[in-house]
Scaffold this motif. Structure first.
Motif, PDB file in Angstrom:
ATOM      1  N   THR B  85       0.806  -1.214   0.000  1.00  0.00           N
ATOM      2  CA  THR B  85       0.000   0.000   0.000  1.00  0.00           C
ATOM      3  C   THR B  85       0.843   1.270   0.000  1.00  0.00           C
ATOM      4  OG1 THR B  85      -0.160  -0.221   2.380  1.00  0.00           O
ATOM      5  CG2 THR B  85      -2.031  -0.986   1.110  1.00  0.00           C
ATOM      6  N   VAL B  86       1.963   1.253   0.704  1.00  0.00           N
ATOM      7  CA  VAL B  86       2.718   2.509   0.861  1.00  0.00           C
ATOM      8  C   VAL B  86       4.094   2.438   0.219  1.00  0.00           C
ATOM      9  CG1 VAL B  86       3.667   4.141   2.530  1.00  0.00           C
ATOM     10  CG2 VAL B  86       1.501   3.009   3.011  1.00  0.00           C
ATOM     11  N   TRP B  89       5.273   2.502  -3.748  1.00  0.00           N
ATOM     12  CA  TRP B  89       5.195   3.713  -4.548  1.00  0.00           C
ATOM     13  C   TRP B  89       6.398   4.624  -4.310  1.00  0.00           C
ATOM     14  CZ3 TRP B  89       1.521   2.608  -7.746  1.00  0.00           C
ATOM     15  CH2 TRP B  89       0.431   1.842  -7.311  1.00  0.00           C
ATOM     16  N   MET B  90       7.244   4.256  -3.357  1.00  0.00           N
ATOM     17  CA  MET B  90       8.269   5.212  -2.938  1.00  0.00           C
ATOM     18  C   MET B  90       9.677   4.693  -3.107  1.00  0.00           C
ATOM     19  SD  MET B  90       6.322   6.317   0.524  1.00  0.00           S
ATOM     20  CE  MET B  90       7.238   7.797   0.732  1.00  0.00           C
ATOM     21  N   ASP B  96      12.076   9.259   2.004  1.00  0.00           N
ATOM     22  CA  ASP B  96      10.712   9.627   2.363  1.00  0.00           C
ATOM     23  C   ASP B  96       9.958   8.486   3.024  1.00  0.00           C
ATOM     24  OD1 ASP B  96      11.176  12.079   1.429  1.00  0.00           O
ATOM     25  OD2 ASP B  96       9.693  12.075  -0.173  1.00  0.00           O
ATOM     26  N   ALA B 100       6.832   8.438   5.988  1.00  0.00           N
ATOM     27  CA  ALA B 100       5.549   7.776   5.735  1.00  0.00           C
ATOM     28  C   ALA B 100       5.336   6.652   6.744  1.00  0.00           C
ATOM     29  CB  ALA B 100       5.508   7.232   4.314  1.00  0.00           C
ATOM     30  N   GLY B 103       4.158   7.707  10.088  1.00  0.00           N
ATOM     31  CA  GLY B 103       2.709   7.843  10.109  1.00  0.00           C
ATOM     32  C   GLY B 103       2.024   6.516  10.338  1.00  0.00           C
ATOM     33  N   VAL B 104       2.500   5.473   9.627  1.00  0.00           N
ATOM     34  CA  VAL B 104       1.925   4.132   9.802  1.00  0.00           C
ATOM     35  C   VAL B 104       2.101   3.677  11.250  1.00  0.00           C
ATOM     36  CG1 VAL B 104       2.104   1.730   9.096  1.00  0.00           C
ATOM     37  CG2 VAL B 104       2.310   3.537   7.397  1.00  0.00           C
TER      38      VAL B 104
END
Lengths: 377, 294
Positions: B85-86, B89-90, B96, B100, B103-104
């Motif tokens: 999910t995260v 994409w990065m 970064d 992220a 946050g998770v």
């Protein structure tokens, strides 16, 4: 910035003008865009310094003052992270150094000329450590707020950056620094107030903290510093150094091969960011009235970075507006919906970093990019 | 003798837990450059799996053994979800991922608070672990030995996997040179996914070990993530021996410093030591030799 005259004249007359894409950005920038930022700063100054003090209640004004103090630290993060590529997760350390210097002075003001801060007699044997003594002097305190963080960050930065520690390594080390600093403060309760931190002040540099006039002026100083720092950063970003910093962020090896030392370039940004955080910390204490390890630890430092990420790390205004937004969200949402606030903050991190790495400030250019693509297809 | 054996043994046990927390990080960081700050929360998930298994199977001795594979799978699957999910994409901006995943981590912590309450729950120590053995006059709690054995077993399995299986060979190839591995037909994205599963699962197993020492707690992960990352950074990425040595060194150093000064001062001094070590060896103790710059 009108007539573009390159500093080193091309002597070879046969050389044609270089294609526009390789002209240095400094020479290509339109004066309107360059000075447009000044208009923005002026608008922000009008809002913060003219509108807010006359229309907001004193409670809200002091809240805004707190966000301004945090914004000062955020601007430093914008410089180091957005422009320098150094993810600084330990700005709480420098924020704390500035804050504690200020708090120590205010604590000694309460204690009186020969007195000892109350918590030292309460939890200790009533003797004051020698290094507290110079903070009786206001002049020394102001000096210390600037110079202690500058020296500490210079030494830390020197040790880390000169050895070419970068990227994730740098981020982890700075975060470990924030953890260590908070733990150190908690462990030295008799000298620094420990977990409770330093609080219950009555005056700052002789002015009564409970006087509404003084409160308003404290806000004015914090907001004024935001504007001053914005002007400093504006000039820094458009200077030769600002371009060198961005170049180091994007292609450090190339900069090294061109004969610069990237460590020195980054060191300047790191130290400047540290001093900005320290000034923010020093403003935080008289406005909020307390400083504790919770305000300077790893999660406080991450929260500062969150504001910068939200606002836009590379933009001039992004860190300021992001810090104010996160500060506002924290104090309003977290009080009425503590659980939802954590989910919201966590989600914000993921969504902003994932979908909008340039922060809110980049929405405009993103939309413009979309429109352009539509035209093309 | 006691002044030496006691910190040495407790320090080795701390090092074992740090190793369990750091193994997953060193895999994902070494291979993909991803900094997974939610790894600490996978430890927390493992601890809660141990607690929940105990609620279902009342015999503490049996449930802790069953909890280990369950914790591995549950934490591993969470890792897969995070990747899908995260993280995926990065991959082009690894730094970064740090923010992220912070946050998770916040979301997972709050979820644990909402489900299990802000207070931690105790995990009953099975009878066969609730004993002490005498080592040079020091009554050593058996659960610390269990932690060390668990870490050594995980390490041995992981090492065997990396060394002798084709999957392990693919992982090593991807770590050493991703592009070259791709030209040889290694499906590097699939390998990334599996590595994420493996690394997160190992953290889950570590969580079971932690639950025996300190019970469960929604914020359990936060106290381990920074030391675990320091271990990874100190050990150097891309191979296991550096991580093992660094985890053990940090654990033992912290224990001795705690013995001489206090718990918090020991933490500060360990951090300072790691920073000092890193200025001497910026790439960590051991590194995979590459021809890339810096």
């Amino acid at each position: 910035m009108t007539a573009v005259v390159p500093e080193t004249k091309v002597t070879d007359v046969t050389a044609a003008d270089p294609p526009p894409e390789i002209i240095p950005a400094r020479h290509r920038r339109s004066p309107v865009k360059d000075y447009g930022a000044l208009v923005g700063i002026a608008v922000l100054a009008a809002i913060l310094l003219l509108w807010a003090p006359s229309s907001l209640s004193s409670f809200r004004l002091s809240n805004l003052g707190r966000y301004c103090a945090l914004a000062l630290a955020s601007m430093g993060i914008g410089l180091a992270w957005g422009r320098g590529g150094m993810l600084v997760l330990g700005q709480g350390v420098f924020f704390g150094l500035g804050a504690y210097a200020m708090a120590m002075h205010m604590k000694l003001e309460v204690a009186g000329p020969e007195g000892v801060p109350d918590f030292m007699t309460l939890y200790g044997d009533g003797t004051m450590p020698v290094w507290w003594e110079p903070f009786r002097s206001g002049t020394f305190t102001v000096f210390a707020i600037i110079f202690i963080p500058a020296v500490v960050s210079l030494l830390m930065g020197w040790a880390i950056l000169k050895r070419r520690v970068k990227g994730a390594y740098f981020a982890i080390l700075t975060q470990a620094m924030a953890v260590a600093f908070a733990v150190l403060l908690e462990a030295t309760g008799k000298e620094t107030g420990g977990f409770n931190g330093l609080n219950t002040f009555s005056t700052v540099f002789g002015y009564n903290l409970f006087d509404p006039e003084v409160k308003q002026n404290l806000y004015r100083v914090a907001a004024g510093l935001v504007i001053v720092f914005l002007l400093i950063l504006w000039q820094l970003y458009r200077s030769r150094y600002g371009e060198l910093l961005v170049a180091t962020r994007d292609a450090e090896e190339r900069i090294r091969f061109l004969g610069y030392d990237p460590a020195n370039i980054k060191l300047v940004a790191f130290v400047t960011a540290a001093v900005m955080a320290a000034v923010g910390g020093a403003m935080f204490v008289p406005i909020v009235g307390i400083i504790s390890p919770l305000d300077v630890g790893a999660s406080a430092s991450i929260l500062l970075v969150a504001g910068v990420a939200l606002g836009g790390r590379t933009s001039l205004f992004g860190p300021v507006l992001g810090a104010i937004a996160v500060g506002y969200g924290r104090s309003t949402l977290s009080e009425s919906f503590p659980t939802q606030w954590t989910y919201f903050l966590g989600g914000l991190f993921v969504v902003v970093i994932l979908l909008l790495p340039g922060g809110v400030a980049s929405i405009g250019s993103k939309l413009a990019g979309l429109r352009k693509r539509e035209v093309l297809t | 003798m006691d002044a030496l054996t006691t910190p040495f043994l407790t320090g080795t046990a701390t090092g074992a837990i740090l190793l369990m927390a750091a193994l997953g990080l060193t895999l994902t960081f070494g291979q993909m450059g991803v900094i997974n700050m939610a790894n600490g929360e996978f430890l927390m998930v493992g601890a809660y799996v141990a607690y929940l298994t105990q609620q279902v199977i009342s015999s503490a001795g049996v449930s802790i053994i069953i909890a280990i594979p369950i914790a591995f799978v549950v934490a591993g699957l969470l890792g897969l979800v995070l990747e899908a999910t995260v993280i995926r994409w990065m991959y082009d901006r690894p730094l970064d991922t740090l923010l992220a995943t912070v946050g998770v981590a916040l979301v997972l912590q709050q979820l644990a608070k909402d489900i299990f309450g802000a207070q931690g729950d105790p995990v009953v120590l099975p009878g066969w672990l609730d004993a002490r053995i005498n080592v040079f006059g020091y009554e050593w709690p058996l659960r610390q030995l269990f932690t060390i054995l668990l870490a050594v077993a995980s390490l041995a399995l992981l090492n065997a996997l990396l060394r002798y299986t084709s999957f392990g060979r693919r992982i090593r190839a991807t770590v050493q040179n991703r592009q070259l591995a791709e030209t040889q037909g290694v499906p590097t994205r699939n390998v990334d996914r599996m590595t994420f599963f493996l690394g997160s699962g190992l953290a889950g197993v570590g969580g079971v070990a932690i639950s025996l020492i300190s019970g469960t707690n929604p914020t359990l992960g936060t106290s381990y993530i920074i030391p675990a990352f320091l271990v990874v950074v100190l050990g150097g990425v891309g191979q296991l021996k550096g991580t093992v040595l660094a985890a053990w060194g940090v654990g033992v150093a912290t224990a001795f410093l705690t013995d001489w000064t206090s718990g918090s001062m020991a933490q500060v001094m360990t951090f300072a030591l790691v920073v000092a070590m890193l200025t001497l060896r910026p790439q960590g103790l051991f590194t995979v030799r590459t021809r890339s710059l810096a």
